[in-house]
Design an enzyme around this catalytic site. Structure first.
Site, PDB file in Angstrom:
ATOM      1  N   SER A 223     -12.617  24.570  -4.104  1.00 25.79           N
ATOM      2  CA  SER A 223     -13.910  24.091  -4.607  1.00 25.79           C
ATOM      3  C   SER A 223     -14.203  24.597  -6.014  1.00 25.79           C
ATOM      4  O   SER A 223     -13.927  25.762  -6.341  1.00 25.79           O
ATOM      5  CB  SER A 223     -15.024  24.552  -3.666  1.00 25.79           C
ATOM      6  OG  SER A 223     -16.282  24.232  -4.224  1.00 25.79           O
ATOM      7  N   ALA A 224     -14.802  23.727  -6.818  1.00 28.79           N
ATOM      8  CA  ALA A 224     -15.239  24.111  -8.168  1.00 28.79           C
ATOM      9  C   ALA A 224     -16.345  25.172  -8.118  1.00 28.79           C
ATOM     10  O   ALA A 224     -16.635  25.813  -9.132  1.00 28.79           O
ATOM     11  CB  ALA A 224     -15.727  22.881  -8.923  1.00 28.79           C
ATOM     12  N   ASP A 225     -16.933  25.377  -6.941  1.00 26.26           N
ATOM     13  CA  ASP A 225     -17.955  26.436  -6.787  1.00 26.26           C
ATOM     14  C   ASP A 225     -17.401  27.799  -7.226  1.00 26.26           C
ATOM     15  O   ASP A 225     -18.127  28.630  -7.780  1.00 26.26           O
ATOM     16  CB  ASP A 225     -18.400  26.568  -5.319  1.00 26.26           C
ATOM     17  CG  ASP A 225     -19.196  25.371  -4.820  1.00 26.26           C
ATOM     18  OD1 ASP A 225     -19.508  24.466  -5.624  1.00 26.26           O
ATOM     19  OD2 ASP A 225     -19.496  25.352  -3.607  1.00 26.26           O
TER      20      ASP A 225
ATOM     21  N   LYS B 113     -22.292  12.777  -4.600  1.00 26.68           N
ATOM     22  CA  LYS B 113     -22.173  14.239  -4.645  1.00 26.68           C
ATOM     23  C   LYS B 113     -21.700  14.628  -6.046  1.00 26.68           C
ATOM     24  O   LYS B 113     -20.674  14.135  -6.511  1.00 26.68           O
ATOM     25  CB  LYS B 113     -21.167  14.667  -3.573  1.00 26.68           C
ATOM     26  CG  LYS B 113     -20.886  16.142  -3.490  1.00 26.68           C
ATOM     27  CD  LYS B 113     -19.961  16.412  -2.310  1.00 26.68           C
ATOM     28  CE  LYS B 113     -19.220  17.712  -2.464  1.00 26.68           C
ATOM     29  NZ  LYS B 113     -18.174  17.873  -1.444  1.00 26.68           N
TER      30      LYS B 113
ATOM     31  N   LYS C 265     -17.927  28.679   5.708  1.00 32.05           N
ATOM     32  CA  LYS C 265     -17.532  28.123   6.997  1.00 32.05           C
ATOM     33  C   LYS C 265     -16.032  28.307   7.207  1.00 32.05           C
ATOM     34  O   LYS C 265     -15.273  28.352   6.255  1.00 32.05           O
ATOM     35  CB  LYS C 265     -17.829  26.620   7.017  1.00 32.05           C
ATOM     36  CG  LYS C 265     -19.283  26.294   7.226  1.00 32.05           C
ATOM     37  CD  LYS C 265     -19.410  24.887   7.810  1.00 32.05           C
ATOM     38  CE  LYS C 265     -20.859  24.572   8.124  1.00 32.05           C
ATOM     39  NZ  LYS C 265     -21.612  24.164   6.938  1.00 32.05           N
TER      40      LYS C 265
ATOM     41  N   GLU D   7     -30.107  23.853  -3.902  1.00 34.41           N
ATOM     42  CA  GLU D   7     -29.222  22.705  -4.164  1.00 34.41           C
ATOM     43  C   GLU D   7     -29.693  21.475  -3.386  1.00 34.41           C
ATOM     44  O   GLU D   7     -30.514  21.582  -2.466  1.00 34.41           O
ATOM     45  CB  GLU D   7     -27.783  23.055  -3.789  1.00 34.41           C
ATOM     46  CG  GLU D   7     -27.596  23.451  -2.328  1.00 34.41           C
ATOM     47  CD  GLU D   7     -26.182  23.196  -1.812  1.00 34.41           C
ATOM     48  OE1 GLU D   7     -25.666  22.077  -2.004  1.00 34.41           O
ATOM     49  OE2 GLU D   7     -25.603  24.113  -1.206  1.00 34.41           O
TER      50      GLU D   7
ATOM     51  N   VAL E 282     -23.184  23.559  -5.117  1.00 35.59           N
ATOM     52  CA  VAL E 282     -23.401  24.932  -5.589  1.00 35.59           C
ATOM     53  C   VAL E 282     -23.028  25.021  -7.074  1.00 35.59           C
ATOM     54  O   VAL E 282     -23.773  25.565  -7.894  1.00 35.59           O
ATOM     55  CB  VAL E 282     -22.598  25.949  -4.746  1.00 35.59           C
ATOM     56  CG1 VAL E 282     -22.582  27.331  -5.403  1.00 35.59           C
ATOM     57  CG2 VAL E 282     -23.176  26.035  -3.334  1.00 35.59           C
TER      58      VAL E 282
ATOM     59  N   ASP F 273      -6.718  22.126  -2.719  1.00 37.06           N
ATOM     60  CA  ASP F 273      -8.150  21.883  -2.606  1.00 37.06           C
ATOM     61  C   ASP F 273      -8.912  23.208  -2.668  1.00 37.06           C
ATOM     62  O   ASP F 273      -9.002  23.946  -1.681  1.00 37.06           O
ATOM     63  CB  ASP F 273      -8.459  21.131  -1.302  1.00 37.06           C
ATOM     64  CG  ASP F 273      -9.908  20.642  -1.269  1.00 37.06           C
ATOM     65  OD1 ASP F 273     -10.722  21.107  -2.101  1.00 37.06           O
ATOM     66  OD2 ASP F 273     -10.213  19.800  -0.417  1.00 37.06           O
TER      67      ASP F 273
HETATM   68  N1  PSU Z   1     -20.396  24.200   2.699  1.00 42.67           N
HETATM   69  C1  PSU Z   1     -21.343  24.189   3.646  1.00 42.67           C
HETATM   70  N2  PSU Z   1     -22.412  23.373   3.500  1.00 42.67           N
HETATM   71  C2  PSU Z   1     -22.569  22.579   2.385  1.00 42.67           C
HETATM   72  C3  PSU Z   1     -21.560  22.619   1.389  1.00 42.67           C
HETATM   73  C4  PSU Z   1     -20.505  23.441   1.585  1.00 42.67           C
HETATM   74  O1  PSU Z   1     -21.211  24.903   4.623  1.00 42.67           O
HETATM   75  O2  PSU Z   1     -23.565  21.832   2.290  1.00 42.67           O
HETATM   76  C5  PSU Z   1     -21.732  21.792   0.147  1.00 42.67           C
HETATM   77  C6  PSU Z   1     -22.295  22.646  -0.998  1.00 42.67           C
HETATM   78  O3  PSU Z   1     -23.108  21.838  -1.821  1.00 42.67           O
HETATM   79  C7  PSU Z   1     -21.054  23.066  -1.749  1.00 42.67           C
HETATM   80  C8  PSU Z   1     -20.202  21.824  -1.617  1.00 42.67           C
HETATM   81  O4  PSU Z   1     -21.282  23.420  -3.096  1.00 42.67           O
HETATM   82  O5  PSU Z   1     -20.449  21.342  -0.309  1.00 42.67           O
HETATM   83  C9  PSU Z   1     -18.746  22.112  -1.848  1.00 42.67           C
HETATM   84  O6  PSU Z   1     -18.044  20.916  -1.897  1.00 42.67           O
HETATM   85  P1  PSU Z   1     -16.528  20.911  -2.439  1.00 42.67           P
HETATM   86  O7  PSU Z   1     -15.744  21.679  -1.409  1.00 42.67           O
HETATM   87  O8  PSU Z   1     -16.166  19.461  -2.503  1.00 42.67           O
HETATM   88  O9  PSU Z   1     -16.557  21.584  -3.772  1.00 42.67           O
HETATM   89 MN    MN Z   2     -12.533  20.123  -2.794  1.00 43.77          MN
END
Ligand code: PSU
Ligand code: MN
Length: 305
Positions: free
Chosen positions: A142-144, A88, A161, A27, A108, A140
Site C-alpha cells: 500500500s502507498a500508505d 478510491k 488487518k 479519511e 490513509v 502489492d
Molecule cells: N484497511 C482497513 N480498512 C480500510 C482500509 C484499509 O482495514 O478501510 C482502506 C484505507 O483507506 C486504506 C486503504 O488507506 O484501504 C488502503 O488501500 P490500498 O491497500 O489499496 O492502498
Molecule cells: Mn495495493
C-alpha cells in the site's frame, strides 16, 4: 505552487488550525469503500461527535468535483457514504481526479496529504494499508506506507488487518524510518484482535507520551509521520482463530475471482463483513471510535506543547 486553486478548508477547521487548536483528520475511503450504507452514515456523524466531545475539531477529507475538501458538510458526508460514482483515491490518483473534476474517497495516504496541506498533524483511522500477503510475488504494498515515511502526520489505527502480512508491514515501516508506537501496549494490534504477535517499537502509555514523541520527531526535522497502534477495546475484540479462518476464506475468494490492485482491499473488507454476519462491522465501528478518542487526546496534548 498554487494550492488554493485546489484546496477547500472548512471555515471551522481553518479557524482551529490558525489558532493552534486541536484538529483531527478523518479519511473517507473507510466510508465509501470500507462500510455498508447506511451504517456508514451514522458512523460518520458519530465519529465527528466523539472528536468534538474530546475537545478537538474533526476534519473528514474527500475529493469532490475536482476539489480537495478538508472538513465535510452533512450533505458531503452523505455523498461519500452513498458512494455512487465515488472512486478510491490514493496518492497516485490525486492529480487525475483533480484534473478531471472527479469525486473520490481518500485513503490513509491521500488523507495524510490533505491533512498536511491544511496544517493538521493528527489523523484517526481504522486500519492502515500495508504489505499484502504474497507481496514477494504480487508486489502489492500500500502507498500508505510510503506516505507515513514522507508526510508529517501521526496516524492512530487499530493496527492492520490480517489480510496483510503484519510482520513484513512492520519491517517495511522500520526500513522507511517510521516510528511505530503502541498505545498502552507492547503488541502491535491486529485490527479485530488486540494482539498480532508482533511487538511495537515503544509502548506509549498516555496521549502526552505520544505527543512528546511527535513533537520531538518534528523538532528534529525528521521527515514523515508516525503510526500509533491502539488496540480495539476488550469487549469488542474478536477471536483470533475465528478471524484468521474468515480472512483466509476471503483471500481465497479474492484469488479465485482474480481481484487485484486497488480493488483487493475493498473486496476483502466486504467479504469479511459478509462472512461474520455483520459482527465484524460492529467491531470495526467501535475500534474506529476508540481511535478517534485517542487521536483527539493526542491532538489536545500536541496543541499544548
Ligand atoms: N484497511 C482497513 N480498512 C480500510 C482500509 C484499509 O482495514 O478501510 C482502506 C484505507 O483507506 C486504506 C486503504 O488507506 O484501504 C488502503 O488501500 P490500498 O491497500 O489499496 O492502498
Ligand atoms: Mn495495493
Amino acid at each position: 505552487m498554487n494550492l488554493k486553486q485546489y484546496l477547500d478548508i472548512a471555515p471551522e477547521v481553518k479557524a482551529a488550525v490558525d489558532a493552534g487548536k486541536p484538529v483531527v483528520a478523518l479519511e473517507s475511503t473507510i466510508l465509501s469503500h470500507g462500510m455498508p450504507y447506511p451504517e456508514n452514515l451514522t458512523f460518520a456523524a458519530e465519529i465527528e461527535r466523539i472528536i468534538r466531545a474530546a475537545g478537538a475539531v474533526p476534519a473528514t477529507m474527500a475529493i469532490i468535483d475536482g476539489r480537495m475538501k478538508v472538513g465535510l458538510s452533512a450533505g458531503e458526508l452523505e455523498l461519500m457514504c452513498r458512494g455512487e460514482g465515488v472512486t478510491k483515491v490514493s496518492r497516485r490518483d490525486l492529480p487525475i481526479l483533480l484534473a478531471q473534476g472527479g469525486t473520490g474517497a481518500t485513503t490513509v495516504a491521500s488523507t495524510m496529504i490533505l491533512a498536511s496541506l491544511a496544517g493538521i498533524r493528527v489523523f484517526a483511522t481504522g486500519g492502515i494499508g500495508g504489505v499484502h500477503r504474497g507481496a514477494e510475488t504480487s508486489m502489492d504494498i500500500s502507498a500508505d506506507l510510503q506516505e507515513l515515511a514522507h508526510t508529517p502526520v501521526a496516524v492512530v489505527c487499530a493496527g492492520a488487518k490480517m489480510i496483510l502480512d503484519i510482520g513484513l508491514t512492520l519491517e517495511y515501516l522500520e526500513t522507511m524510518g517510521v516510528p511505530v508506537l503502541g498505545f498502552n501496549t507492547d503488541d502491535f494490534p491486529a485490527f479485530y484482535c488486540r494482539k498480532s504477535g508482533f511487538g511495537v517499537d515503544y509502548n506509549a502509555p498516555t496521549a502526552l507520551d505520544v505527543a512528546r514523541v511527535a513533537k520531538t520527531k518534528w523538532d528534529l526535522g525528521l521527515a514523515g509521520g508516525m503510526l500509533i497502534g491502539n488496540p480495539v477495546p476488550e469487549e469488542y475484540a474478536m477471536d483470533f482463530n475465528e478471524m484468521s479462518a474468515i480472512i483466509d476464506k476471503a483471500l481465497a475468494s479474492a484469488a479465485e475471482a482474480g481481484v487485484r490492485g486497488k480493488n483487493i482491499t475493498p473486496y476483502l473488507l466486504a467479504h469479511i463483513v459478509e462472512y461474520t454476519g455483520g459482527r465484524s462491522l460492529a467491531t470495526n465501528i467501535q475500534l474506529a471510535y476508540n481511535n478517534a478518542r485517542v487521536a483527539a487526546a493526542i491532538a489536545v496534548e500536541l496543541a499544548k506543547l
